[in-house]
Design a protein around this motif. Structure first.
Motif, PDB file in Angstrom:
ATOM      1  N   LYS A   1      -2.029 -45.494 -16.479  1.00 47.66           N
ATOM      2  CA  LYS A   1      -2.947 -45.321 -17.592  1.00 47.66           C
ATOM      3  C   LYS A   1      -2.325 -45.933 -18.840  1.00 47.66           C
ATOM      4  O   LYS A   1      -1.159 -45.714 -19.131  1.00 47.66           O
ATOM      5  N   ASN A   2      -3.120 -46.740 -19.564  1.00 49.75           N
ATOM      6  CA  ASN A   2      -2.621 -47.347 -20.780  1.00 49.75           C
ATOM      7  C   ASN A   2      -2.293 -46.273 -21.787  1.00 49.75           C
ATOM      8  O   ASN A   2      -3.039 -45.320 -21.980  1.00 49.75           O
ATOM      9  N   GLN A   3      -1.185 -46.446 -22.486  1.00 48.44           N
ATOM     10  CA  GLN A   3      -0.787 -45.451 -23.477  1.00 48.44           C
ATOM     11  C   GLN A   3      -1.475 -45.655 -24.807  1.00 48.44           C
ATOM     12  O   GLN A   3      -1.268 -44.868 -25.724  1.00 48.44           O
ATOM     13  N   VAL A   4      -2.235 -46.723 -24.939  1.00 47.57           N
ATOM     14  CA  VAL A   4      -2.998 -46.990 -26.156  1.00 47.57           C
ATOM     15  C   VAL A   4      -4.440 -47.282 -25.734  1.00 47.57           C
ATOM     16  O   VAL A   4      -4.687 -48.267 -25.052  1.00 47.57           O
ATOM     17  N   GLU A   5      -5.352 -46.420 -26.125  1.00 42.01           N
ATOM     18  CA  GLU A   5      -6.747 -46.549 -25.744  1.00 42.01           C
ATOM     19  C   GLU A   5      -7.587 -46.829 -26.989  1.00 42.01           C
ATOM     20  O   GLU A   5      -7.496 -46.097 -27.976  1.00 42.01           O
ATOM     21  N   GLN A   6      -8.402 -47.884 -26.909  1.00 40.09           N
ATOM     22  CA  GLN A   6      -9.249 -48.242 -28.047  1.00 40.09           C
ATOM     23  C   GLN A   6     -10.718 -48.056 -27.686  1.00 40.09           C
ATOM     24  O   GLN A   6     -11.120 -48.267 -26.549  1.00 40.09           O
ATOM     25  N   SER A   7     -11.488 -47.699 -28.704  1.00 37.81           N
ATOM     26  CA  SER A   7     -12.929 -47.572 -28.512  1.00 37.81           C
ATOM     27  C   SER A   7     -13.647 -47.938 -29.807  1.00 37.81           C
ATOM     28  O   SER A   7     -13.089 -47.769 -30.902  1.00 37.81           O
ATOM     29  N   PRO A   8     -14.877 -48.464 -29.730  1.00 36.36           N
ATOM     30  CA  PRO A   8     -15.508 -48.865 -28.473  1.00 36.36           C
ATOM     31  C   PRO A   8     -14.880 -50.151 -27.935  1.00 36.36           C
ATOM     32  O   PRO A   8     -14.079 -50.785 -28.613  1.00 36.36           O
ATOM     33  N   GLN A   9     -15.266 -50.532 -26.752  1.00 36.55           N
ATOM     34  CA  GLN A   9     -14.779 -51.785 -26.167  1.00 36.55           C
ATOM     35  C   GLN A   9     -15.365 -52.972 -26.926  1.00 36.55           C
ATOM     36  O   GLN A   9     -14.699 -53.981 -27.150  1.00 36.55           O
ATOM     37  N   SER A  10     -16.626 -52.842 -27.319  1.00 35.01           N
ATOM     38  CA  SER A  10     -17.275 -53.875 -28.106  1.00 35.01           C
ATOM     39  C   SER A  10     -18.274 -53.241 -29.054  1.00 35.01           C
ATOM     40  O   SER A  10     -18.741 -52.115 -28.811  1.00 35.01           O
ATOM     41  N   LEU A  11     -18.601 -53.965 -30.112  1.00 40.81           N
ATOM     42  CA  LEU A  11     -19.451 -53.414 -31.159  1.00 40.81           C
ATOM     43  C   LEU A  11     -20.182 -54.559 -31.840  1.00 40.81           C
ATOM     44  O   LEU A  11     -19.570 -55.597 -32.146  1.00 40.81           O
ATOM     45  N   ILE A  12     -21.469 -54.366 -32.067  1.00 41.07           N
ATOM     46  CA  ILE A  12     -22.264 -55.359 -32.796  1.00 41.07           C
ATOM     47  C   ILE A  12     -22.855 -54.674 -34.021  1.00 41.07           C
ATOM     48  O   ILE A  12     -23.486 -53.617 -33.898  1.00 41.07           O
ATOM     49  N   ILE A  13     -22.650 -55.248 -35.198  1.00 40.57           N
ATOM     50  CA  ILE A  13     -23.204 -54.679 -36.425  1.00 40.57           C
ATOM     51  C   ILE A  13     -23.824 -55.792 -37.264  1.00 40.57           C
ATOM     52  O   ILE A  13     -23.548 -56.981 -37.044  1.00 40.57           O
ATOM     53  N   LEU A  14     -24.645 -55.387 -38.223  1.00 40.18           N
ATOM     54  CA  LEU A  14     -25.261 -56.362 -39.129  1.00 40.18           C
ATOM     55  C   LEU A  14     -24.350 -56.587 -40.329  1.00 40.18           C
ATOM     56  O   LEU A  14     -23.649 -55.667 -40.799  1.00 40.18           O
TER      57      LEU A  14
END
Lengths: 112, 114
Positions: A1-14
């Protein structure tokens, strides 16, 4: 298991909107946490570095926060611009230079 | 300062060929790192030099990979023989050395092994 978890994986904004990216880690011992911006086809560029005693750091429209007790960090982007479209990588370091753990990154797309 | 300089920018080679990637760190930096980045595995540390001495090469995938730093201003990463699974972007980075210093990355070498 990765010790660094990021979220979200992807994001779209205006364009013009704010957004917040998350980073949770289990790395121990902990020395510092960094946020990098990586444009497509380029190397990562450092945005912020926070040590254990710092809980917020700003770099222009980028503000990073750190809660070392809960082992969570966030990167807040204010008034997004098209040029903010990139991958944002969270990196947590132990006590040695070669002990950096990289998150998988969040891919941000800012649309007009 | 021009930053960390890597060459070539792109490399396309055939399986079995030798590949040499080059890096010039920022002047005055005494720590140099080689990383590999793929979609599947993200950024992985291959090897770390401090004052031109390899400190940690545990990330080097296998004996086909070797790295040298003959002086403070130059490093190479060599793959011999190359394989298609070596296809990735290879980054060189340098810093002033202590763990809380900023890390500066080069633009990377996009390697494709056919």
């Amino acid at each position: 298991k990765n010790q660094v978890e990021q979220s979200p994986q992807s994001l779209i904004i205006l364009e013009g909107k704010n957004c917040t990216l998350q980073c949770n880690y289990t790395v121990s011992p902990f020395s510092n946490l960094r946020w990098y911006k990586q444009d497509t086809g380029r190397g990562p560029v450092s945005l912020t570095i926070m040590t254990f005693s710092e809980n917020t750091k700003s770099n222009g429209r980028y503000t990073a926060t750190l809660d070392a007790d809960t082992k969570q960090s966030s990167l807040h982007i204010t008034a997004s611009q098209l040029s903010d479209s990139a991958s944002y990588i969270c990196v947590v370091s132990g006590y040695n230079n070669n002990d950096m753990r990289f998150g998988a990154g969040t891919r941000l797309t800012v649309k007009p | 300062d021009a930053g960390v300089i890597q060459s070539p920018r792109h490399e396309v080679t055939e399986m079995g060929q030798e590949v040499t990637l080059r890096c010039k760190p920022i002047s005055g930096h005494n720590s140099l790192f080689w990383y590999r980045q793929t979609m599947m595995r993200g950024l992985e540390l291959l090897i770390y030099f401090n004052n031109n001495v390899p400190i940690d090469d545990s990330g080097m995938p296998e004996d086909r990979f070797s790295a040298k730093m003959p002086n403070a201003s130059f490093s190479t990463l060599k793959i011999q023989p190359s394989e298609p699974r070596d296809s990735a972007v290879y980054f060189c980075a340098s810093s002033l050395g202590t763990v809380n210093e900023k890390l500066f990355f080069g633009s990377g070498t996009q390697l494709s092994v056919l």
